[in-house]
Motif scaffolding. Structure first.
Motif, PDB file in Angstrom:
ATOM      1  N   ARG A 112     -11.300  25.440  14.818  1.00  0.00           N
ATOM      2  CA  ARG A 112     -11.922  24.120  14.671  1.00  0.00           C
ATOM      3  C   ARG A 112     -12.153  23.780  13.201  1.00  0.00           C
ATOM      4  O   ARG A 112     -12.031  22.614  12.791  1.00  0.00           O
ATOM      5  N   GLN A 113     -12.470  24.792  12.420  1.00  0.00           N
ATOM      6  CA  GLN A 113     -12.669  24.561  10.995  1.00  0.00           C
ATOM      7  C   GLN A 113     -11.375  24.159  10.303  1.00  0.00           C
ATOM      8  O   GLN A 113     -11.406  23.508   9.255  1.00  0.00           O
ATOM      9  N   ARG A 114     -10.244  24.552  10.899  1.00  0.00           N
ATOM     10  CA  ARG A 114      -8.936  24.249  10.300  1.00  0.00           C
ATOM     11  C   ARG A 114      -8.232  23.098  11.026  1.00  0.00           C
ATOM     12  O   ARG A 114      -7.046  22.877  10.839  1.00  0.00           O
ATOM     13  N   SER A 115      -8.953  22.342  11.840  1.00  0.00           N
ATOM     14  CA  SER A 115      -8.322  21.322  12.675  1.00  0.00           C
ATOM     15  C   SER A 115      -8.658  19.912  12.191  1.00  0.00           C
ATOM     16  O   SER A 115      -9.608  19.704  11.433  1.00  0.00           O
ATOM     17  N   PHE A 116      -7.874  18.971  12.661  1.00  0.00           N
ATOM     18  CA  PHE A 116      -8.185  17.546  12.473  1.00  0.00           C
ATOM     19  C   PHE A 116      -7.624  16.785  13.661  1.00  0.00           C
ATOM     20  O   PHE A 116      -6.674  17.235  14.322  1.00  0.00           O
ATOM     21  N   THR A 117      -8.227  15.646  13.953  1.00  0.00           N
ATOM     22  CA  THR A 117      -7.764  14.824  15.070  1.00  0.00           C
ATOM     23  C   THR A 117      -7.060  13.588  14.529  1.00  0.00           C
ATOM     24  O   THR A 117      -7.379  13.079  13.454  1.00  0.00           O
ATOM     25  N   PHE A 118      -6.112  13.121  15.319  1.00  0.00           N
ATOM     26  CA  PHE A 118      -5.236  12.040  14.863  1.00  0.00           C
ATOM     27  C   PHE A 118      -5.015  11.055  16.009  1.00  0.00           C
ATOM     28  O   PHE A 118      -4.698  11.451  17.141  1.00  0.00           O
ATOM     29  N   LEU A 119      -5.207   9.769  15.723  1.00  0.00           N
ATOM     30  CA  LEU A 119      -5.013   8.716  16.715  1.00  0.00           C
ATOM     31  C   LEU A 119      -3.931   7.759  16.232  1.00  0.00           C
ATOM     32  O   LEU A 119      -3.978   7.286  15.091  1.00  0.00           O
ATOM     33  N   THR A 120      -2.960   7.468  17.083  1.00  0.00           N
ATOM     34  CA  THR A 120      -1.983   6.422  16.798  1.00  0.00           C
ATOM     35  C   THR A 120      -2.061   5.391  17.907  1.00  0.00           C
ATOM     36  O   THR A 120      -2.138   5.735  19.087  1.00  0.00           O
ATOM     37  N   TYR A 121      -2.019   4.097  17.500  1.00  0.00           N
ATOM     38  CA  TYR A 121      -2.330   3.060  18.489  1.00  0.00           C
ATOM     39  C   TYR A 121      -1.744   1.727  18.014  1.00  0.00           C
ATOM     40  O   TYR A 121      -2.053   1.251  16.919  1.00  0.00           O
ATOM     41  N   CYS A 359       0.298  21.074  16.727  1.00  0.00           N
ATOM     42  CA  CYS A 359      -0.430  20.171  17.617  1.00  0.00           C
ATOM     43  C   CYS A 359      -0.784  20.962  18.869  1.00  0.00           C
ATOM     44  O   CYS A 359       0.104  21.409  19.600  1.00  0.00           O
ATOM     45  N   VAL A 360      -2.059  21.151  19.110  1.00  0.00           N
ATOM     46  CA  VAL A 360      -2.504  21.970  20.233  1.00  0.00           C
ATOM     47  C   VAL A 360      -2.940  21.128  21.417  1.00  0.00           C
ATOM     48  O   VAL A 360      -3.200  21.655  22.506  1.00  0.00           O
ATOM     49  N   ASP A 361      -3.038  19.813  21.215  1.00  0.00           N
ATOM     50  CA  ASP A 361      -3.424  18.939  22.327  1.00  0.00           C
ATOM     51  C   ASP A 361      -2.987  17.515  22.000  1.00  0.00           C
ATOM     52  O   ASP A 361      -3.129  17.066  20.855  1.00  0.00           O
ATOM     53  N   LEU A 362      -2.443  16.833  22.993  1.00  0.00           N
ATOM     54  CA  LEU A 362      -2.087  15.424  22.834  1.00  0.00           C
ATOM     55  C   LEU A 362      -2.380  14.718  24.145  1.00  0.00           C
ATOM     56  O   LEU A 362      -1.833  15.073  25.192  1.00  0.00           O
ATOM     57  N   GLU A 363      -3.261  13.737  24.079  1.00  0.00           N
ATOM     58  CA  GLU A 363      -3.661  13.010  25.276  1.00  0.00           C
ATOM     59  C   GLU A 363      -3.332  11.532  25.126  1.00  0.00           C
ATOM     60  O   GLU A 363      -3.537  10.944  24.060  1.00  0.00           O
ATOM     61  N   ARG A 364      -2.839  10.952  26.199  1.00  0.00           N
ATOM     62  CA  ARG A 364      -2.605   9.516  26.195  1.00  0.00           C
ATOM     63  C   ARG A 364      -3.862   8.826  26.687  1.00  0.00           C
ATOM     64  O   ARG A 364      -4.370   9.122  27.766  1.00  0.00           O
ATOM     65  N   GLY A 365      -4.369   7.906  25.885  1.00  0.00           N
ATOM     66  CA  GLY A 365      -5.553   7.155  26.297  1.00  0.00           C
ATOM     67  C   GLY A 365      -5.222   6.153  27.384  1.00  0.00           C
ATOM     68  O   GLY A 365      -4.061   5.804  27.607  1.00  0.00           O
ATOM     69  N   SER A 366      -6.230   5.678  28.063  1.00  0.00           N
ATOM     70  CA  SER A 366      -6.021   4.740  29.177  1.00  0.00           C
ATOM     71  C   SER A 366      -6.648   3.376  28.918  1.00  0.00           C
ATOM     72  O   SER A 366      -6.755   2.562  29.837  1.00  0.00           O
ATOM     73  N   SER A 367      -7.050   3.121  27.688  1.00  0.00           N
ATOM     74  CA  SER A 367      -7.648   1.828  27.373  1.00  0.00           C
ATOM     75  C   SER A 367      -6.635   0.707  27.624  1.00  0.00           C
ATOM     76  O   SER A 367      -5.536   0.722  27.062  1.00  0.00           O
ATOM     77  N   THR A 378      -4.754  16.674  18.528  1.00  0.00           N
ATOM     78  CA  THR A 378      -5.516  17.640  17.738  1.00  0.00           C
ATOM     79  C   THR A 378      -4.541  18.592  17.063  1.00  0.00           C
ATOM     80  O   THR A 378      -3.695  19.198  17.728  1.00  0.00           O
ATOM     81  N   PHE A 379      -4.661  18.700  15.750  1.00  0.00           N
ATOM     82  CA  PHE A 379      -3.792  19.566  14.967  1.00  0.00           C
ATOM     83  C   PHE A 379      -4.612  20.679  14.338  1.00  0.00           C
ATOM     84  O   PHE A 379      -5.749  20.465  13.910  1.00  0.00           O
ATOM     85  N   VAL A 380      -4.016  21.866  14.273  1.00  0.00           N
ATOM     86  CA  VAL A 380      -4.683  23.020  13.665  1.00  0.00           C
ATOM     87  C   VAL A 380      -3.762  23.612  12.610  1.00  0.00           C
ATOM     88  O   VAL A 380      -2.602  23.927  12.893  1.00  0.00           O
ATOM     89  N   PHE A 381      -4.281  23.768  11.382  1.00  0.00           N
ATOM     90  CA  PHE A 381      -3.506  24.394  10.325  1.00  0.00           C
ATOM     91  C   PHE A 381      -3.421  25.892  10.579  1.00  0.00           C
ATOM     92  O   PHE A 381      -4.396  26.524  11.001  1.00  0.00           O
TER      93      PHE A 381
END
Length: 386
Positions: A112-121, A359-367, A378-381
């Motif tokens: 988690r300390q080495r991770s970042f989250t990314f949103l494309t929309y 990339c350890v997780d990728l979810e499609r939003g439902s908005s 979610t990406f982890v270095f």
């Protein structure tokens, strides 16, 4: 009785052979079409348009092939061999289209300390795709972005970030975005925006305007790491309201006569297919420009956004090359769509990446407030990764 016995042999044996020949031909033709559509993205659509069009129909060919396979297994098992071979040959594109990832990664504290989250929309200019929603006092798309609290937010179809009562964009929402994301850039000309909790700079690729207008490159500093991001909005089909009405009409109502059907199909061919072909060719040129920049700059890259094209298409294959990963194929379970407007149901938004992170997780939003659904990753270095 003897005459009837010989008559039956004379009549039904050739008929059975004829039926088998027809069934075999249908299976072979469908299997070949499925394989061709599966790998249609290999061919440059500027030279072989039919390959790109077939690739768009790949999901339909998969369904048809499975139906034929089941029918063959029930009624004529020998014919099932051909269909099964076609599906096996198409397996890699099938898995990219409908991944099978059953496990879910739970991050350790160190990760988690080495991770970042990314949103494309693709946010549709912050208009509400549903129209006027009673009782809604704030812009639903911006509220969704704030709710994700992603570290990096890559947006398409954005001209500005300011309060706008007509679209229910409140001053409070703009203040929240400004507070949450101290590093921001809105490119009104390209309608591409980046919001970030990390410092970044725009990378000028010195490309012709007609190519550069469809993507923007940013250099983001995340701790001790540098990540280059391509925020892309590749060439769209450019359908007019009349084109969309024509397409929807093929599903909403059956033509009144065979003549009317032929007329509508001709219109589809001349209006829709010609625009698709033009867009295919332009996306091809844009994809080559992006890939050349990736090879020239090197290092960590994310290429994400609205590609206006399907998985395994020529543009996606060109950008991926031999060293990039499709985050959806790597993490998801089953097929999905990211565009849901005008009955065009396709996954045309993608997240591709390469470098010393995963990339350890990728979810499609439902908005539903835009005509696109977002992707949140979610990406982890990996500090041990070369």
């Amino acid at each position: 009785m003897e005459f009837a016995k010989h008559f039956n042999k004379f009549v039904f044996r050739p008929t059975r052979a004829t039926i088998f020949a027809i069934v075999a031909a249908l299976n072979t033709g469908l299997a070949m079409a499925t394989v061709f559509s599966a790998y249609g993205g290999i061919f440059d659509p500027g030279k072989v348009v039919i390959a790109a069009l077939m690739a768009m129909m790949f999901p339909g060919f998969i369904i048809a092939s499975l139906i034929f396979l089941i029918a063959d297994l029930v009624f004529w098992r020998k014919a099932a061999v051909v269909m099964a071979l076609g599906l096996v040959a198409s397996l890699p594109p099938i898995i990219n289209f409908s991944p099978i990832n059953l496990d879910h990664t739970e991050l350790t504290e160190a990760q988690r300390q080495r991770s970042f989250t990314f949103l494309t929309y693709n946010v549709l200019h912050f208009w509400d795709f549903r129209g006027n929603v009673p009782g809604l006092s704030r812009n639903a798309t911006i509220d969704y972005i704030l709710a994700t609290d992603a570290d990096i937010v890559s947006l398409q179809e954005v001209e500005f970030l300011k309060s706008w009562p007509l679209w229910r964009i409140t001053p409070e929402q703009i203040d929240e975005l400004s507070s949450r994301y101290p590093y921001r850039m809105v490119n009104a000309s390209y309608q591409l925006t980046l919001l970030s909790k990390y410092p970044f700079e725009f990378v000028d690729l010195h490309l012709p305007e007609r190519i550069q207008r469809r993507f923007a490159c940013f250099r983001i500093k995340i701790g001790n790491h540098t990540v280059h991001l391509f925020n892309v909005h590749l060439e769209s089909i450019g359908l007019t309201p009349r084109d969309k009405e024509l397409y929807q009409g093929l599903f909403d109502k059956a033509p009144g006569s065979e003549k009317a059907l032929r007329r509508e199909l001709t219109l589809v061919k001349t209006q829709l297919v010609s625009k698709l072909a033009k867009a295919f060719a332009e996306r091809s040129e844009q994809a080559h420009a992006i890939r050349n920049a990736i090879d020239s700059i090197g290092g960590n890259f994310i290429v994400a956004g609205d590609f206006n094209d399907i998985p395994d298409c020529y543009a996606v294959r060109t950008i991926m090359g031999e060293d990039m990963t499709d985050a959806y194929a790597q993490n998801a379970l089953g097929p999905t769509i990211t565009y849901h407007g005008n009955k065009f149901y396709f996954r045309i938004d993608h997240v591709l990446y390469k470098g010393d992170f995963n990339c350890v997780d990728l979810e499609r939003g439902s908005s539903p407030s835009s005509d696109h659904y977002p992707f949140l990753g979610t990406f982890v270095f990996d500090d041990n990764k070369p």
